[in-house]
Design an enzyme around this catalytic site. Structure first.
Site, PDB file in Angstrom:
ATOM      1  N   LEU A   1       0.757  -1.317  -0.100  1.00 54.60           N
ATOM      2  CA  LEU A   1       0.070   0.175   0.157  1.00 54.60           C
ATOM      3  C   LEU A   1       0.530   0.996   0.305  1.00 54.60           C
ATOM      4  CD1 LEU A   1      -2.968  -0.934   2.874  1.00 54.60           C
ATOM      5  CD2 LEU A   1      -3.090  -1.082  -0.161  1.00 54.60           C
ATOM      6  N   GLY A   2       2.271   1.526   0.246  1.00 48.60           N
ATOM      7  CA  GLY A   2       2.845   2.621   0.454  1.00 48.60           C
ATOM      8  C   GLY A   2       4.407   2.092   1.326  1.00 48.60           C
TER       9      GLY A   2
ATOM     10  N   VAL B   1       4.769  -1.361   3.958  1.00 46.48           N
ATOM     11  CA  VAL B   1       3.001  -0.998   4.420  1.00 46.48           C
ATOM     12  C   VAL B   1       2.213  -2.180   3.586  1.00 46.48           C
ATOM     13  CG1 VAL B   1       0.794  -0.201   5.343  1.00 46.48           C
ATOM     14  CG2 VAL B   1       3.015   0.965   5.642  1.00 46.48           C
TER      15      VAL B   1
ATOM     16  N   GLY C   1      10.779   1.002   6.001  1.00 45.17           N
ATOM     17  CA  GLY C   1       9.841  -0.286   5.269  1.00 45.17           C
ATOM     18  C   GLY C   1       8.847  -0.141   4.689  1.00 45.17           C
TER      19      GLY C   1
ATOM     20  N   ASP D   1       2.651  15.590  12.849  1.00 46.98           N
ATOM     21  CA  ASP D   1       3.474  14.589  11.904  1.00 46.98           C
ATOM     22  C   ASP D   1       2.189  14.764  10.874  1.00 46.98           C
ATOM     23  OD1 ASP D   1       5.004  14.167   9.524  1.00 46.98           O
ATOM     24  OD2 ASP D   1       4.999  12.485   9.755  1.00 46.98           O
TER      25      ASP D   1
END
Length: 664
Positions: free
Chosen positions: A269-270, A277, A275, A391
């Site tokens: 997914l991303g 996902v 790392g 964030d």
């Protein structure tokens, strides 16, 4: 070409899993098969009894499986509303917004405590038994004919139960017929509590300016006593209690350890700094999650263990099970193997707001207001946990399949106080503290809590109003070209200077007068004059939010303005995601024993989440059984397996240790 075919197949696999969540045959799940084989639970029951884990309060209030099965038992007793009332009161106590408490308190009173009309008493269907005020009413199309006979039997049993219940609260009249009719037409409500407690509750809801979280305590205590003293002893003699013990046996086994072998991995997914996902599916229950996979060597090589452990701890602190904030993602499982750290989180099927904004360029004001309000509620929850988020950007605002959003990624978060309760100091760049950092515009504004006397930071994302960052220069709008390190540093310095000195513009075609007023207030250079300096209520009460009902939004009553399609993946193509930069430089790094020791405490298993997964399977199995038999079942415990141990009653049902202890 080959990679494209693989990526397309993975996309279709995930879409199929998403669309068929409700249609899957849950009887084939490993959990259900193991449940059928766990026959003798006497030893576990004795162990739990010795540990005082089989009390009414523990089973009903602390365990989703226990609550679900007691609710299933109460459906047959025509008293299910008592269980739902107590559950709704517990959720009511978690509401932060005073308007939310005011509105939900009125709904709870109307649904459970207000006297019923005579026609509602005789019309079983109109009562919507078992329906929470936090659930939306859905039409159930049942079959006619034979079902009508069942309804008549239920009506007769329900009326008899009402008469018996009312006898505990009123004296008998000399005329039996008049007495029986009065029991059914006067002061009857769904929870069996009448008289002065209800009158006092009604008066407080109508007259109190701010509804107290404890307003239902008096009425709830009467309902609790009824369930504890009357219902619970009968529950422990029932088959639902046997199912509860079988589920507990499964939970005892599965809550000891979780590994990567317990999940099927699906589409990427991303990616982040450490790392990738991936979407994943838990093998035993079929539950879909997102799995964040963190390269151990990269963490060690960049000396980032403290940041990783902080994120893990913050995600675990955000919420547990049903008490999760609906606007912030939380941790479900955490584990590791030789090379990777794994964080299992909510799967947000709708993607992130950056993906949607890139496709739609801008959001209209209604949609912007809805997202901004949900972000604000999420930040309020985070700050109530004494955490500063730091964030907020479009990539970290994720959308679920219903169109609601959650904040994610607490990797840069910090605690506002240390273990001794003292304020912590942290250092950051002007761009980060004042408004933006790299990928998206963020607006920070301080607030002082009069009770806690601490400085808090509230953040509001509003880039989606115009699709641009407020402090970017003209040069930043041009197409990006490869930059050397010194030029990148110059751009960062320029950004820092713009944040401190630049006054952003607000084009009339994007910003209404109230929108300009809101953003200007949030971007005020003087923190003492900044909107929100005196508390989050200042922001909620700004005219731009006049049409946003924070109470209904927090309670989950408002429909999102946009619902993502389940026919597409709302994320960048897998070929566009790539690997983290400079990933190869850490391949030759050797993991040290000191680094492994610093990971002690990383593993995490949310036992409430395991129970919620089990409840979902039980509901799905029951739904399948209802469709197979051609009618809607009241028994939400599903198709219960036979009992094969020796403690059987004359009617063939097993008598539990708890039930035998209750026999006088």
């Amino acid at each position: 070409m080959y990679d494209d075919i693989i990526h397309l197949a993975m996309d279709q696999q995930l879409l199929t899993e998403i669309r068929e969540r409700d249609a899957a045959n849950y009887k084939k799940m490993p959990f259900w098969k193991e449940l059928q084989n766990s026959a003798n639970t006497s030893q576990l029951e004795q162990k739990l009894m010795s540990e005082k884990q089989l009390t009414f309060e523990k089973i009903f209030f602390k365990e989703p499986v226990g609550y679900h099965l007691m609710k299933s038992f109460l459906i047959n007793e025509h008293s299910v509303d008592k269980a739902v009332f107590l559950s709704d009161v517990e959720v009511f106590k978690t509401l932060q917004d005073p308007r939310a408490r005011e509105q939900v308190a009125s709904k709870i009173f109307s649904r459970f405590c207000a006297p019923q009309k005579e026609e509602d008493i005789w019309n079983i269907d109109s009562r919507n038994q078992g329906l929470s005020v936090f659930e939306k009413i859905e039409d159930v199309n049942g079959k006619e004919g034979k079902g009508d006979d069942i309804k008549q039997k239920k009506k007769k049993k329900f009326v008899e139960h009402r008469i018996e219940e009312q006898q505990h609260h009123e004296e008998k009249d000399t005329d039996p017929l008049k007495y029986r009719m009065s029991l059914l037409t006067e002061n009857t409500n769904n929870i069996g509590v009448y008289g002065r407690p209800i009158e006092r509750l009604k008066k407080r809801i109508e007259e109190e300016a701010i509804v107290n979280k404890e307003i239902f305590n008096e009425v709830a205590e009467e309902v609790i006593n009824d369930l504890r003293l009357d219902v619970f002893p009968r529950f422990v003699k029932s088959r639902w209690y046997q199912m509860y013990l079988r589920c507990q046996a499964y939970i005892e086994e599965k809550s000891q350890t979780v590994t990567i072998r317990d999940f099927y991995q699906m589409r990427m997914l991303g990616r982040g700094a450490f790392g990738v996902v991936n979407a994943c599916k838990k093998k035993d229950t079929g539950k879909l999650y997102a799995m964040k996979q963190i390269n151990k060597k990269r963490v060690q090589g960049t000396d980032s263990i403290e940041a990783i452990m902080s994120e893990r701890n913050f995600l675990a602190d955000i919420g547990i099970g049903a008490n999760d904030c609906r606007f912030v993602t939380s941790l479900k499982y955490a584990f590791m193997d030789e090379s990777t750290l794994y964080l299992v989180l909510d799967l947000m099927i709708g993607g992130d707001l950056k993906y949607h904004l890139n496709h739609e360029k801008v959001f209209n004001e209604e949609r912007s207001r809805f997202y901004a309000a949900q972000v604000l509620l999420g930040l309020e929850h985070i700050h109530n946990k004494h955490i500063v988020y730091r964030d907020l950007k479009l990539e970290n605002v994720l959308m679920d399949d219903k169109g609601n959003i959650k904040l994610s990624d607490l990797g840069l978060a910090v605690r506002m106080r240390d273990e001794r309760g003292e304020k912590k100091r942290f250092v950051d760049t002007p761009a980060h503290l004042e408004g933006m950092r790299g990928g998206g515009a963020r607006f920070f504004f301080p607030s002082t809590s009069p009770k806690k006397k601490k400085k808090m930071w509230f953040i509001l994302e509003c880039r989606f109003l115009c699709g641009k960052k407020p402090f970017q220069s003209v040069r930043r709008n041009r197409a990006r070209e490869p930059q050397k390190d010194d030029k990148q540093r110059n751009q960062t310095a320029e950004l820092d200077r713009n944040v401190v000195e630049m006054e952003p513009s607000f084009p009339l075609e994007y910003f209404s007068a109230n929108a300009r007023s809101l953003v200007k207030g949030l971007l005020c250079k003087n923190p003492r004059k900044r909107l929100g300096a005196n508390g989050i209520h200042e922001i909620k009460q700004h005219p731009w939010f006049d049409s946003a009902d924070f109470g209904l939004l927090e309670a989950g009553y408002l429909d999102p303005p946009f619902i993502p399609s389940l026919d597409e993946i709302h994320a960048e193509g897998q070929q566009s995601i790539g690997r983290p930069p400079q990933d190869d430089m850490f391949n030759k790094l050797r993991i040290t024993p000191e680094f492994e020791k610093s990971l002690e405490g990383f593993t995490y298993i949310n036992k409430v989440i395991i129970q919620e997964e089990i409840v979902e399977v039980l509901k799905k199995v029951n739904s399948l059984e209802g469709k197979r038999q051609g009618h809607h079942q009241d028994n939400t415990a599903g198709d219960l397996p036979p009992y094969i141990d020796n403690a059987l009653q004359p009617n063939g049902e097993r008598q539990s240790c708890m039930a035998r202890c209750l026999v006088v």
